[in-house]
Design an enzyme around this catalytic site. Structure first.
Site, PDB file in Angstrom:
ATOM      1  N   HIS A 182      -9.274  -3.589  -1.978  1.00 12.83           N
ATOM      2  CA  HIS A 182      -8.262  -2.847  -1.203  1.00 12.83           C
ATOM      3  C   HIS A 182      -8.614  -1.351  -1.194  1.00 12.83           C
ATOM      4  O   HIS A 182      -8.540  -0.700  -0.146  1.00 12.83           O
ATOM      5  CB  HIS A 182      -6.884  -3.099  -1.831  1.00 12.83           C
ATOM      6  CG  HIS A 182      -5.744  -2.362  -1.209  1.00 12.83           C
ATOM      7  ND1 HIS A 182      -4.691  -2.996  -0.585  1.00 12.83           N
ATOM      8  CD2 HIS A 182      -5.464  -1.034  -1.116  1.00 12.83           C
ATOM      9  CE1 HIS A 182      -3.838  -2.108  -0.136  1.00 12.83           C
ATOM     10  NE2 HIS A 182      -4.272  -0.895  -0.447  1.00 12.83           N
ATOM     11  N   GLU A 183      -9.015  -0.833  -2.355  1.00 11.05           N
ATOM     12  CA  GLU A 183      -9.318   0.606  -2.451  1.00 11.05           C
ATOM     13  C   GLU A 183     -10.620   0.953  -1.730  1.00 11.05           C
ATOM     14  O   GLU A 183     -10.700   1.982  -1.054  1.00 11.05           O
ATOM     15  CB  GLU A 183      -9.368   1.049  -3.916  1.00 11.05           C
ATOM     16  CG  GLU A 183      -8.063   0.848  -4.678  1.00 11.05           C
ATOM     17  CD  GLU A 183      -6.822   1.300  -3.928  1.00 11.05           C
ATOM     18  OE1 GLU A 183      -6.879   2.345  -3.246  1.00 11.05           O
ATOM     19  OE2 GLU A 183      -5.792   0.595  -3.987  1.00 11.05           O
TER      20      GLU A 183
ATOM     21  N   CYS B 267       0.861  -1.179   0.000  1.00 13.42           N
ATOM     22  CA  CYS B 267       0.000   0.000   0.000  1.00 13.42           C
ATOM     23  C   CYS B 267       0.896   1.227   0.000  1.00 13.42           C
ATOM     24  O   CYS B 267       1.861   1.278   0.764  1.00 13.42           O
ATOM     25  CB  CYS B 267      -0.897  -0.029   1.236  1.00 13.42           C
ATOM     26  SG  CYS B 267      -1.947   1.429   1.405  1.00 13.42           S
TER      27      CYS B 267
ATOM     28  N   HIS C 214     -10.094   1.362   1.839  1.00 11.66           N
ATOM     29  CA  HIS C 214      -9.569   2.685   2.231  1.00 11.66           C
ATOM     30  C   HIS C 214     -10.700   3.670   2.522  1.00 11.66           C
ATOM     31  O   HIS C 214     -10.580   4.532   3.395  1.00 11.66           O
ATOM     32  CB  HIS C 214      -8.688   3.272   1.127  1.00 11.66           C
ATOM     33  CG  HIS C 214      -7.264   2.812   1.162  1.00 11.66           C
ATOM     34  ND1 HIS C 214      -6.431   3.007   2.248  1.00 11.66           N
ATOM     35  CD2 HIS C 214      -6.505   2.172   0.236  1.00 11.66           C
ATOM     36  CE1 HIS C 214      -5.236   2.509   1.981  1.00 11.66           C
ATOM     37  NE2 HIS C 214      -5.240   1.989   0.774  1.00 11.66           N
TER      38      HIS C 214
HETATM   39  C1  4LI Z   1       6.124  -1.415 -11.309  1.00 12.13           C
HETATM   40  C2  4LI Z   1       5.540  -0.877 -12.444  1.00 12.13           C
HETATM   41  C3  4LI Z   1       5.311  -8.853  -5.110  1.00 12.13           C
HETATM   42  C4  4LI Z   1       5.238  -8.187  -3.876  1.00 12.13           C
HETATM   43  C5  4LI Z   1       4.207  -8.991  -5.914  1.00 12.13           C
HETATM   44  C6  4LI Z   1       5.375  -2.071 -10.360  1.00 12.13           C
HETATM   45  C7  4LI Z   1       4.195  -1.030 -12.637  1.00 12.13           C
HETATM   46  C8  4LI Z   1       4.021  -7.620  -3.470  1.00 12.13           C
HETATM   47  C9  4LI Z   1       2.986  -8.429  -5.521  1.00 12.13           C
HETATM   48  C10 4LI Z   1       4.010  -2.226 -10.522  1.00 12.13           C
HETATM   49  C11 4LI Z   1       2.891  -7.751  -4.293  1.00 12.13           C
HETATM   50  C12 4LI Z   1       3.431  -1.698 -11.681  1.00 12.13           C
HETATM   51  C13 4LI Z   1       1.302  -4.432  -6.126  1.00 12.13           C
HETATM   52  C14 4LI Z   1      -0.377  -4.334  -4.573  1.00 12.13           C
HETATM   53  C15 4LI Z   1       1.181  -6.008  -4.455  1.00 12.13           C
HETATM   54  C16 4LI Z   1       3.940  -6.917  -2.177  1.00 12.13           C
HETATM   55  C17 4LI Z   1      -1.178  -1.333  -4.824  1.00 12.13           C
HETATM   56  C18 4LI Z   1       3.873  -3.944  -8.751  1.00 12.13           C
HETATM   57  C19 4LI Z   1       2.383  -2.011  -8.723  1.00 12.13           C
HETATM   58  C20 4LI Z   1       2.887  -4.748  -7.985  1.00 12.13           C
HETATM   59  C21 4LI Z   1       1.365  -2.772  -7.965  1.00 12.13           C
HETATM   60  C22 4LI Z   1      -3.430  -2.267  -4.154  1.00 12.13           C
HETATM   61  C23 4LI Z   1      -2.435  -4.448  -3.235  1.00 12.13           C
HETATM   62  C24 4LI Z   1      -2.089  -2.567  -4.787  1.00 12.13           C
HETATM   63  C25 4LI Z   1       1.793  -8.614  -6.427  1.00 12.13           C
HETATM   64  C26 4LI Z   1       4.189  -7.071   0.252  1.00 12.13           C
HETATM   65  C27 4LI Z   1       0.640  -0.071  -3.893  1.00 12.13           C
HETATM   66  N1  4LI Z   1       0.216  -3.812  -5.645  1.00 12.13           N
HETATM   67  N2  4LI Z   1       1.806  -5.520  -5.546  1.00 12.13           N
HETATM   68  N3  4LI Z   1       0.095  -5.429  -3.946  1.00 12.13           N
HETATM   69  N4  4LI Z   1       3.197  -2.890  -9.542  1.00 12.13           N
HETATM   70  N5  4LI Z   1       1.932  -3.929  -7.262  1.00 12.13           N
HETATM   71  N6  4LI Z   1      -1.509  -3.736  -4.110  1.00 12.13           N
HETATM   72  N7  4LI Z   1       1.668  -7.153  -3.884  1.00 12.13           N
HETATM   73  N8  4LI Z   1       4.179  -7.646  -1.072  1.00 12.13           N
HETATM   74  N9  4LI Z   1      -0.248  -1.197  -3.881  1.00 12.13           N
HETATM   75  O1  4LI Z   1       3.603  -5.758  -2.142  1.00 12.13           O
HETATM   76  O2  4LI Z   1      -1.330  -0.537  -5.710  1.00 12.13           O
HETATM   77  S1  4LI Z   1      -4.042  -3.911  -3.812  1.00 12.13           S
HETATM   78 CL1  4LI Z   1       1.763  -1.858 -11.961  1.00 12.13          CL
HETATM   79 NI    NI Z   2      -3.612   1.106  -0.114  1.00 13.75          NI
END
Ligand code: 4LI
Ligand code: NI
Length: 187
Positions: A157-158, A114, A161
């Site tokens: 998730h959103e 997040c 929030h």
């Molecule tokens: C770079 C360019 C590994 C660790 C894999 C990165 C473009 C985690 C996952 C991204 C994890 C993009 C994401 C979310 C997770 C981890 C969110 C990378 C961005 C993967 C988004 C809201 C949960 C959303 C899948 C602790 C900021 N996003 N990864 N979770 N990506 N991203 N969430 N999990 N482990 N978070 O975080 O936007 S729902 Cl798109």
């Molecule tokens: Ni969040």
């Protein structure tokens, strides 16, 4: 344009409040908010821009995360392939309500991150595998959206929030990586 300095962090009470409904017709301020939240997500997913401006990548951003306690959230889930234009889901949800949930759960194999939570909280975040959302579009028209798997997790998730919930509230404290039998693990 939003930058990391504009993102509210865990500990800020705005993240724990129930957000207020957005009124229609949308004010110019609310239109700008929707635009700026989506712009953050687009910028954050652009590797060059994100690196240059130290943006953490996200696929979802809710108004309380930029300090605004209103029921508005943007979701931008890129396609599996690196087609830059094409998105699995690109939407701004206004006053969203989850009107139905599948019995089946799903969770991200790597847990959730997040933008408002700087530390890593390991563990599965059990969510519904499929949901139906009622929300309003920019014109105030009621819309129905059905989503599953990764986009559904992001939407939940959103919407959390907007209710004052953070992902780690849902991690099983004793057995963080215990999955319910029959639930989907998304990797
Ligand atoms: C770079 C360019 C590994 C660790 C894999 C990165 C473009 C985690 C996952 C991204 C994890 C993009 C994401 C979310 C997770 C981890 C969110 C990378 C961005 C993967 C988004 C809201 C949960 C959303 C899948 C602790 C900021 N996003 N990864 N979770 N990506 N991203 N969430 N999990 N482990 N978070 O975080 O936007 S729902 Cl798109
Ligand atoms: Ni969040």
């Amino acid at each position: 344009m939003y930058m990391m300095k504009n993102i509210t962090r865990d500990g800020n009470p705005v993240l724990r409040k129930q957000a207020a409904p957005v009124k229609f017709p949308l004010s110019d301020t609310d239109k700008q908010l929707a635009h700026d939240m989506m712009e953050y997500l687009i910028n954050s997913q652009n590797p060059e821009f994100a690196q240059k401006h130290h943006l953490r990548a996200g696929v979802g951003l809710a108004a309380p995360q930029v300090g605004i306690s209103k029921q508005m959230a943007s979701v931008l889930v890129p396609n599996d392939q690196d087609d830059d234009q094409d998105y699995l889901l690109k939407i701004t949800l206004i006053n969203p309500v989850i009107i139905s949930n599948s019995v089946q759960n799903a969770q991200l194999a790597e847990g959730e991150g997040c933008l408002s939570v700087d530390k890593d909280v390991p563990g599965y975040v059990p969510r519904s595998a499929r949901i139906t959302i009622r929300y309003q579009d920019f014109d105030g028209k009621e819309q129905t959206l059905r989503v599953k798997n990764y986009p559904a997790i992001v939407c939940q998730h959103e919407i959390d929030h907007l209710r004052g919930h953070l992902f780690y509230d849902r991690i099983n404290k004793n057995e963080p990586f215990k999955a319910e039998s029959g639930s989907t693990i998304i990797s």
